[in-house]
Motif scaffolding. Structure first.
Motif, short mmCIF file in Angstrom:
data_model
loop_
_atom_site.label_atom_id
_atom_site.label_comp_id
_atom_site.label_asym_id
_atom_site.label_seq_id
_atom_site.Cartn_x
_atom_site.Cartn_y
_atom_site.Cartn_z
N LEU A 176 -3.00 13.41 9.18
CA LEU A 176 -2.47 12.08 8.93
C LEU A 176 -2.70 11.63 7.49
N PRO A 190 0.30 -5.58 5.21
CA PRO A 190 -1.08 -5.93 5.59
C PRO A 190 -1.49 -7.35 5.23
N LYS A 199 -15.07 8.10 2.20
CA LYS A 199 -15.61 7.71 3.50
C LYS A 199 -15.69 8.89 4.46
N GLY A 200 -14.53 9.49 4.75
CA GLY A 200 -14.48 10.57 5.75
C GLY A 200 -13.62 11.72 5.26
N ALA A 209 -9.83 -3.94 -4.76
CA ALA A 209 -8.71 -3.15 -5.29
C ALA A 209 -7.41 -3.94 -5.18
N GLU A 237 -7.17 -4.54 6.89
CA GLU A 237 -7.28 -3.08 6.86
C GLU A 237 -7.62 -2.58 8.25
N GLU A 238 -6.89 -1.58 8.69
CA GLU A 238 -7.13 -1.00 10.01
C GLU A 238 -6.73 0.47 9.92
N ASN A 239 -7.39 1.32 10.68
CA ASN A 239 -6.98 2.73 10.68
C ASN A 239 -5.51 2.82 11.07
N MET A 240 -4.80 3.69 10.37
CA MET A 240 -3.35 3.76 10.55
C MET A 240 -2.89 5.17 10.86
N GLY A 247 -10.44 12.40 5.04
CA GLY A 247 -9.27 12.18 4.17
C GLY A 247 -9.66 11.87 2.74
N THR A 248 -10.51 10.87 2.58
CA THR A 248 -10.87 10.46 1.22
C THR A 248 -11.77 11.51 0.54
N TYR A 306 -10.73 3.89 -4.45
CA TYR A 306 -11.03 4.19 -3.05
C TYR A 306 -12.49 4.57 -2.82
N PHE A 364 0.83 -1.20 0.00
CA PHE A 364 0.00 0.00 0.00
C PHE A 364 0.87 1.26 0.00
N PRO A 367 -4.01 5.26 4.20
CA PRO A 367 -3.44 4.14 3.43
C PRO A 367 -4.39 3.67 2.32
N LEU A 368 -3.85 3.49 1.12
CA LEU A 368 -4.61 2.89 0.02
C LEU A 368 -3.77 1.80 -0.62
C1 FAD Z 1 -3.31 -1.32 4.26
C2 FAD Z 1 -4.61 -0.65 3.94
C3 FAD Z 1 -5.03 -0.56 2.64
C4 FAD Z 1 -6.24 0.09 2.33
N1 FAD Z 1 -6.62 0.15 1.03
C5 FAD Z 1 -7.75 0.79 0.68
C6 FAD Z 1 -8.12 0.91 -0.67
O1 FAD Z 1 -7.44 0.44 -1.58
N2 FAD Z 1 -9.27 1.58 -0.93
C7 FAD Z 1 -10.06 2.11 0.05
O2 FAD Z 1 -11.10 2.69 -0.25
N3 FAD Z 1 -9.72 2.01 1.35
C8 FAD Z 1 -8.58 1.37 1.69
N4 FAD Z 1 -8.22 1.29 3.00
C9 FAD Z 1 -9.07 1.96 4.00
C10 FAD Z 1 -8.78 3.45 3.95
O3 FAD Z 1 -7.46 3.69 4.39
C11 FAD Z 1 -9.76 4.20 4.86
O4 FAD Z 1 -11.05 4.06 4.32
C12 FAD Z 1 -9.36 5.66 4.93
O5 FAD Z 1 -8.20 5.82 5.74
C13 FAD Z 1 -10.49 6.46 5.49
O6 FAD Z 1 -10.05 7.77 5.73
P1 FAD Z 1 -11.07 8.96 5.84
O7 FAD Z 1 -10.34 10.12 6.35
O8 FAD Z 1 -11.81 9.11 4.58
O9 FAD Z 1 -12.11 8.40 6.89
P2 FAD Z 1 -12.22 8.78 8.43
O10 FAD Z 1 -13.16 7.77 8.96
O11 FAD Z 1 -12.56 10.21 8.57
O12 FAD Z 1 -10.78 8.59 9.01
C14 FAD Z 1 -10.14 7.33 9.09
C15 FAD Z 1 -9.48 7.18 10.43
O13 FAD Z 1 -8.60 8.21 10.72
C16 FAD Z 1 -8.95 8.80 11.95
N5 FAD Z 1 -8.73 10.22 11.84
C17 FAD Z 1 -9.35 11.03 11.00
N6 FAD Z 1 -8.87 12.27 11.15
C18 FAD Z 1 -7.93 12.22 12.12
C19 FAD Z 1 -7.08 13.17 12.72
N7 FAD Z 1 -7.09 14.44 12.35
N8 FAD Z 1 -6.23 12.75 13.67
C20 FAD Z 1 -6.22 11.46 14.06
N9 FAD Z 1 -6.99 10.51 13.53
C21 FAD Z 1 -7.84 10.90 12.56
C22 FAD Z 1 -10.39 8.54 12.15
O14 FAD Z 1 -10.67 8.56 13.53
C23 FAD Z 1 -10.49 7.18 11.56
O15 FAD Z 1 -10.11 6.23 12.48
C24 FAD Z 1 -7.03 0.64 3.35
C25 FAD Z 1 -6.62 0.55 4.67
C26 FAD Z 1 -5.42 -0.08 4.96
C27 FAD Z 1 -4.97 -0.17 6.38
#
Ligand code: FAD
Length: 261
Positions: free
Chosen positions: A50, A251, A73-74, A118, A218-221, A76-77, A70, A37, A53-54
């Motif tokens: 932060l 992963p 979701k929230g 993906a 997959e886990e929040n990173m 970041g995306t 992707y 990733f 991860p994708l």
């Molecule tokens: C190895 C791996 C591969 C992945 N591959 C894919 C993929 O190919 N396609 C895909 O769609 N998804 C994938 N994912 C999942 C993807 O990473 C999450 O859906 C994405 O991180 C969501 O981010 P977001 O900000 O949109 O969502 P959010 O739900 O807003 O944020 C995600 C996480 O970050 C935390 N967070 C947000 N903002 C902050 C902040 N300011 N400080 C601290 N923590 C914060 C949130 O609490 C939540 O736990 C993968 C995940 C992993 C671990």
């Protein structure tokens, strides 16, 4: 390695999903393995702080391009979905450990849910390059969430699509489908991603049929490089349960070792 990649395209492909294609400056970060990733800085602003991860979806070393799929979701995306062609995107990777395809493997089964396809698509392309036949069960909430049908066809994958709306994704039904494929197509490896429920099921199926199996977790990173311990999961090895960091030791893990809470 962190590089500034040029966004070539970043398009909505269905109601909830986007497809991103970037060009990296040179071949330095290759080879990139299916299952690995990239940790992506979604916005040039301070927020979100932060990276996200994708998984790698498609790799073209010759043209120095990488593709991602992707789910929006929230924070970041959502920010990533706003990014435009020609902008520079800060990507860190490739990170983590990819899938392993056994030398003697002839027929594999991938079982994906949602955007889990993906990372498994990248594996399907790798399998094709090694003349390994790939069969797939793709599960989604609804028919409109079916992803990458054209890419799967290009990778030569024989795919069965199931969804929640018409009840075809029911785990017992998926188990029967998987077992029929294992028997008819002489499956010698199972790979899964995207659903805890399907992963538990596939762990059971792989165990019953004594098949090699891997899962991409997959886990929040946080950091993505092993420093923050934000993405720890449990692995059972030699009758002992130990914590591992998904970003560093995964992963991709042997499915039999993963402890599902
Ligand atoms: C190895 C791996 C591969 C992945 N591959 C894919 C993929 O190919 N396609 C895909 O769609 N998804 C994938 N994912 C999942 C993807 O990473 C999450 O859906 C994405 O991180 C969501 O981010 P977001 O900000 O949109 O969502 P959010 O739900 O807003 O944020 C995600 C996480 O970050 C935390 N967070 C947000 N903002 C902050 C902040 N300011 N400080 C601290 N923590 C914060 C949130 O609490 C939540 O736990 C993968 C995940 C992993 C671990």
């Amino acid at each position: 390695m962190a590089v500034k990649a040029e966004i070539l395209s970043n398009q909505q492909v269905s109601r909830r999903y986007f497809h991103l294609k970037v060009k990296v400056p040179n071949k330095q970060l290759f080879p990139v393995q299916a299952g690995q990733f990239f940790h992506i800085k979604c916005s040039d602003d301070a927020k979100p702080l932060l990276r996200r991860p994708l998984s790698i979806f498609r790799i073209n070393e010759e043209e120095c391009t990488l593709e991602f799929l992707y789910l929006v979701k929230g924070v970041g995306t959502k920010a990533l979905a706003q990014r435009k062609p020609q902008e520079k995107l800060d990507i860190l990777g490739p990170l983590g450990k990819g899938f392993s395809l056994k030398e003697e493997s002839e027929n594999i089964l991938v079982v994906a849910r949602g955007v889990g396809i993906a990372t498994l698509s990248a594996l399907a392309f790798k399998a094709k390059s090694k003349n390994i036949s790939c069969f797939a069960i793709i599960s989604a909430r609804a028919k409109e969430d079916y992803l990458v049908e054209a890419e799967l066809k290009e990778a030569g994958v024989e795919a069965i699509f199931v969804n929640d709306e018409d009840g075809t994704s029911d785990p017992q039904r998926v188990k029967l489908l998987a077992e029929a494929l294992i028997k008819e197509k002489k499956i010698d490896g199972i790979y899964t991603c995207g659903s805890r429920r399907l992963s538990v099921l596939m762990k059971q199926v792989a165990c019953e049929h004594q098949l090699f199996a891997e899962i991409a977790l997959e886990e929040n990173m946080g950091c993505g490089i092993g420093s923050c311990y934000g993405c720890v999961c449990q692995i059972e090895e030699e009758e002992r349960i130990r914590p591992v960091r998904i970003c560093l030791e995964g992963p991709v893990f042997p499915l039999e070792k993963v402890v599902f809470a």
